[in-house]
Write a protein that holds these residues in place. Sequence first.
Motif: not given
Length: 346
Positions: A63, A66, A68
Amino acid sequence: MKFPRPRLSRRPLLAAAALATLAALAPGALALAPGGLPAPEKGLNLLVVGIDSRKNVTAEEKERFHLGGKECDCTDVMMLVHVSAANDRVEVVSLPRDSLTSFPAGHRDRRTGRTHAAHQAKINNAWAEGGSAFAVETVESMTGLPVHRYLEIDFRRFMDTVDRVDGGVPVCTEQPLKDPSTGIDLQPGTKRVAGGEALQYVRSRKADGQMDFGRIRKQQQFVVNTLHRLHDGILDDPERLKAFAATLRGTAAAERGISEAELLTLAAHLRDLPPERMEFATVPVRGFNPDIEGVGSTLAWDEEGAAEVFGRLAEDRPLPAAGAVTPSQIPAAVYRPATGSSLICP
């Protein structure tokens, strides 16, 4: 698409990259330096790849940095590093991940177990289909050069290795860099970054309008600045250097994978190499190919320019100057070798 082996009769890292790329030798083909490091008569070729893998990355890190989304299970970074036989010069040539190649018939897909017919593909899919051995084979086929050692680094290992550099690694920019995909948001100037933010920086390709070519230059600049920082204590401290090499190397088996002892030998060979004796470039690119069904948008290498670049490395010679290669149809991809000293952040 395969490129011919370089015509040798034609005229004419380093922290992470240099410490990171040495791969296997055919039995009896090469002399061995102390520590088992190959010592070919025409210099050592090292392949370092960065794997798009989130294995062992925490949910909080995904998270925050970034990370993901779906991992491609492929090589996002491919650098071919040539160390001269005299250990007095290093050339680093990046191979864009979207470079078009062709895979031969008969190789087995490690993901499905299926045997493939010959087919076109992006170079970064070689690792996805066949692992380290097939990635090495593909690079050798496209460049005409033997790969003597190999190292692959995933997201976890990259972050952990950078975190071993006290105070972080400098990154610098003349223009603001903001990339919504990676979350990087840098103002003009120089900033030191730790592992997670460093990963955001080297992954960013939407921050400067230069596509993957801008990201490649960021990766090359990061390599030089990491090496520069290693001189601040790590290279002079055997225990810290050993820990750095162990983190970088990891424990995974790989085709022609470099050992920790070989990384340390390489570091010893290159510890006093000045940055002006390093050159960084991207393989000459002609332009984009028409989209290929099942493959997508790909890059075409400039065959003559690529043969000139890899032919010089085969002869253990410096890279050709920018003017010796036909300009690319893509402005961001114009072949422009840069010395390591020009990439060091102020």
